[in-house]
Design a protein around this motif. Sequence first.
Motif, PDB file in Angstrom:
ATOM      1  N   LEU A   1       0.838  -1.196   0.000  1.00  0.00           N
ATOM      2  CA  LEU A   1       0.000   0.000   0.000  1.00  0.00           C
ATOM      3  C   LEU A   1       0.873   1.247   0.000  1.00  0.00           C
ATOM      4  O   LEU A   1       1.850   1.333   0.747  1.00  0.00           O
ATOM      5  N   LEU A   2       0.515   2.209  -0.844  1.00  0.00           N
ATOM      6  CA  LEU A   2       1.169   3.515  -0.868  1.00  0.00           C
ATOM      7  C   LEU A   2       0.107   4.587  -0.679  1.00  0.00           C
ATOM      8  O   LEU A   2      -0.948   4.548  -1.317  1.00  0.00           O
TER       9      LEU A   2
ATOM     10  N   LEU B   1       1.849   6.666   9.480  1.00  0.00           N
ATOM     11  CA  LEU B   1       0.432   6.838   9.180  1.00  0.00           C
ATOM     12  C   LEU B   1      -0.254   5.483   9.364  1.00  0.00           C
ATOM     13  O   LEU B   1       0.182   4.480   8.792  1.00  0.00           O
ATOM     14  N   THR B   2      -1.307   5.452  10.172  1.00  0.00           N
ATOM     15  CA  THR B   2      -2.023   4.203  10.430  1.00  0.00           C
ATOM     16  C   THR B   2      -3.468   4.329   9.963  1.00  0.00           C
ATOM     17  O   THR B   2      -4.178   5.256  10.363  1.00  0.00           O
ATOM     18  N   VAL B   3      -3.874   3.402   9.112  1.00  0.00           N
ATOM     19  CA  VAL B   3      -5.258   3.335   8.653  1.00  0.00           C
ATOM     20  C   VAL B   3      -5.923   2.172   9.383  1.00  0.00           C
ATOM     21  O   VAL B   3      -5.531   1.015   9.209  1.00  0.00           O
TER      22      VAL B   3
ATOM     23  N   ALA C   1     -17.559 -13.586   9.819  1.00  0.00           N
ATOM     24  CA  ALA C   1     -18.194 -14.734  10.484  1.00  0.00           C
ATOM     25  C   ALA C   1     -18.975 -14.305  11.725  1.00  0.00           C
ATOM     26  O   ALA C   1     -18.965 -14.989  12.753  1.00  0.00           O
ATOM     27  N   GLY C   2     -19.623 -13.150  11.642  1.00  0.00           N
ATOM     28  CA  GLY C   2     -20.445 -12.675  12.744  1.00  0.00           C
ATOM     29  C   GLY C   2     -19.681 -12.011  13.868  1.00  0.00           C
ATOM     30  O   GLY C   2     -20.278 -11.607  14.869  1.00  0.00           O
ATOM     31  N   LEU C   3     -18.363 -11.893  13.733  1.00  0.00           N
ATOM     32  CA  LEU C   3     -17.537 -11.269  14.766  1.00  0.00           C
ATOM     33  C   LEU C   3     -16.838 -10.037  14.198  1.00  0.00           C
ATOM     34  O   LEU C   3     -16.566  -9.965  12.997  1.00  0.00           O
ATOM     35  N   PRO C   4     -16.522  -9.068  15.059  1.00  0.00           N
ATOM     36  CA  PRO C   4     -15.790  -7.890  14.574  1.00  0.00           C
ATOM     37  C   PRO C   4     -14.415  -8.297  14.037  1.00  0.00           C
ATOM     38  O   PRO C   4     -13.730  -9.140  14.630  1.00  0.00           O
ATOM     39  N   PHE C   5     -14.046  -7.697  12.920  1.00  0.00           N
ATOM     40  CA  PHE C   5     -12.726  -7.941  12.347  1.00  0.00           C
ATOM     41  C   PHE C   5     -11.992  -6.607  12.271  1.00  0.00           C
ATOM     42  O   PHE C   5     -12.481  -5.641  11.689  1.00  0.00           O
ATOM     43  N   TYR C   6     -10.815  -6.571  12.886  1.00  0.00           N
ATOM     44  CA  TYR C   6     -10.028  -5.342  12.928  1.00  0.00           C
ATOM     45  C   TYR C   6      -8.755  -5.510  12.095  1.00  0.00           C
ATOM     46  O   TYR C   6      -8.144  -6.583  12.068  1.00  0.00           O
ATOM     47  N   TRP C   7      -8.382  -4.417  11.449  1.00  0.00           N
ATOM     48  CA  TRP C   7      -7.118  -4.424  10.715  1.00  0.00           C
ATOM     49  C   TRP C   7      -6.490  -3.042  10.772  1.00  0.00           C
ATOM     50  O   TRP C   7      -7.193  -2.028  10.835  1.00  0.00           O
ATOM     51  N   GLU C   8      -5.166  -3.024  10.758  1.00  0.00           N
ATOM     52  CA  GLU C   8      -4.433  -1.762  10.743  1.00  0.00           C
ATOM     53  C   GLU C   8      -3.379  -1.796   9.640  1.00  0.00           C
ATOM     54  O   GLU C   8      -2.542  -2.700   9.609  1.00  0.00           O
ATOM     55  N   PHE C   9      -3.449  -0.822   8.752  1.00  0.00           N
ATOM     56  CA  PHE C   9      -2.389  -0.613   7.770  1.00  0.00           C
ATOM     57  C   PHE C   9      -1.394   0.354   8.406  1.00  0.00           C
ATOM     58  O   PHE C   9      -1.697   1.546   8.576  1.00  0.00           O
TER      59      PHE C   9
END
Length: 216
Positions: free
Chosen positions: A33-34, A103-105, A112-120
């Motif tokens: 990612l840029l 920089l964090t996105v 699957a019915g659960l919260p999914f978190y991600w950080e770039f």
Amino acid sequence: MEADLFALPWVPVNIGGSGLLAKAWFGDTQYRLLLSDLNTVWEEDMTAGDIQSRAQDLNKRLRAPTQAFFSHLCSVAQPCFSSQNDDQISAAHITLEQHGDNLTVKLKSELAGLPFYWEFRCTAAPVGVCRQLVRPLLGVSRVLQRQVEDLAALLARKDAEIQDYQENGAVLSRARLQTEPFEVHKYRENFFTKVRNIFTFSLLLNLPSVNKLRQD
């Protein structure tokens, strides 16, 4: 991967209310990612192992193979970095944080019915602006310059062709089609005058006194 990323266009995106330019390449189980604000380029390069480790760290309750995590991540993240339709973008909540040069996105969705978190987690690229922005623009500029030169030469030949027709008695059937001969030197002078004016205006916009007036 580098060649694939280089071939992608920069896309204007809005992340957490901030306007940025983005390039995002997603492979089978890796991505790059840029992001840029035209002053800095931030980047992140993740492999399958990196993705699995971060996914498990951010999602303690989820257990799935890397491919499952990555497939879901692609489906919710790619629209955010490619200005696709609003329905796709609304599938994930995305925020932007900046800490120093990083920089964090942050992305939140549901898997699957659960919260999914991600950080770039993007870091500043030391030569990113030159390599990913300036060089491609210079390349495009050179191609356009060659096209202009080719068109100017073509117009000159067309004028010579029309003159030959006229000298041999050819007459236009419709006067409104009459054109003046193309003067390449005059065209170039007008072009460079416009370029100088734009450059001068850009410099004025960056003067401290002008910026202060604009702020006032």
